[in-house]
Design an enzyme around this catalytic site. Structure first.
Site: not given
Ligand SMILES: NC(=O)CC[C@H](N)C(=O)O
Length: 260
Positions: A97, A224, A226
């Site tokens: 992400c 994600h 994790e």
């Molecule tokens: N969960 C995250 O890592 C979000 C990544 C980034 N802040 C976005 O909103 O795109």
């Protein structure tokens, strides 16, 4: 603490997925350590001393300018050569992400030899933060995760981002990524077929959810793993299993680092 491969779980102000990542590595048999980018900047910690570099999700520097850009420039200014050597030696660098956004901003992905930036993770086509479960398909054979997650594997995994729409500045980039087996994950329907929104949560070109470098040891993905380590973190029928596909993902990275 297990005596497994040493993982640097890199963080800075605004990172918020480091704990799940740390625990995932720990439970998959690695020896994780939190590393703040400041420790790299001051030379107190050397990236080169680790076996795995993991850049977790979050809102580093509040997503100011563009998500991941400040984290990427701090990391590369402090330890660009170390990171490049790490990659050249085949050690795994994984960005999830916001971590994937960092790898793209650092130009460690897509690794097609262009000096300039040719990919970006832009604002979601829906123009909103998308936070929910999606399905993802493994599209190519990858040296890090390939033994446990072969091409064709479909799994459920959550997304949570506002800037995840994969775009390429020219058509040729998409073709080269595909030809080189660098398109590693695509969003799909639960049955594994190609699908548009809402299965593709952000409008990414070719439904791309994650890519790798040419050698396959640098991996960036928007969803994600994790947050999908245990069955109770899943939705629907997948909740019945003890473990989720996130465990397989982390197990695979740890195994690769041990084999190396
Ligand atoms: N969960 C995250 O890592 C979000 C990544 C980034 N802040 C976005 O909103 O795109």
């Amino acid at each position: 603490m297990p005596d497994g491969p040493k993982v640097a779980v890199l963080r800075m102000e605004g990172t918020n997925c480091e704990e799940e990542a740390y625990l995932s590595f720990l439970r998959s048999g690695a020896s994780p350590q939190y590393v703040h980018v400041k420790q790299v900047e001051t030379g107190k910690v050397r990236i080169g001393d680790f076996d795995i570099l993991f850049i977790p999700g979050g809102f580093s520097a509040g997503d100011y300018i563009r998500a991941g850009v400040i984290f990427a420039s701090r990391l590369m200014a402090a330890a660009g050569n170390q990171v490049k050597r790490f990659v050249d030696e085949g050690r795994p660098v994984i960005g999830v992400c916001n971590g994937y956004q960092v790898l793209a901003e650092a130009n460690l992905l897509p690794d097609l030899g262009y000096e300039e930036r040719v990919i970006s993770l832009s604002f979601n086509r829906s123009n909103r933060f998308e936070c929910r479960h999606t399905y993802v398909k493994v599209m190519s054979r990858n040296r890090v995760i390939g033994d446990l997650m072969p091409a064709g594997t479909v799994f459920q995994v959550p997304v949570a981002h506002a800037e995840g729409r994969f775009t390429a500045s020219r058509e040729q980039v998409l073709e080269r990524l595909q030809e080189g087996g660098q398109v590693l994950f695509t969003y799909c329907s639960p049955g594994g077929t190609d699908a548009g929104y809402p299965w593709n949560p952000n409008g990414s070109a070719m439904n791309i959810a994650g890519i790798s470098n040419r050698e396959g040891n640098v991996i960036g993905l928007m969803p994600h793993p994790e947050r999908a380590y245990y069955g109770f973190q899943m939705a629907g029928a997948e909740r019945a299993s003890i473990y989720g596909p996130g465990k397989t993902f982390f197990d695979a990275i740890v195994r690769y680092a041990i084999r190396k």
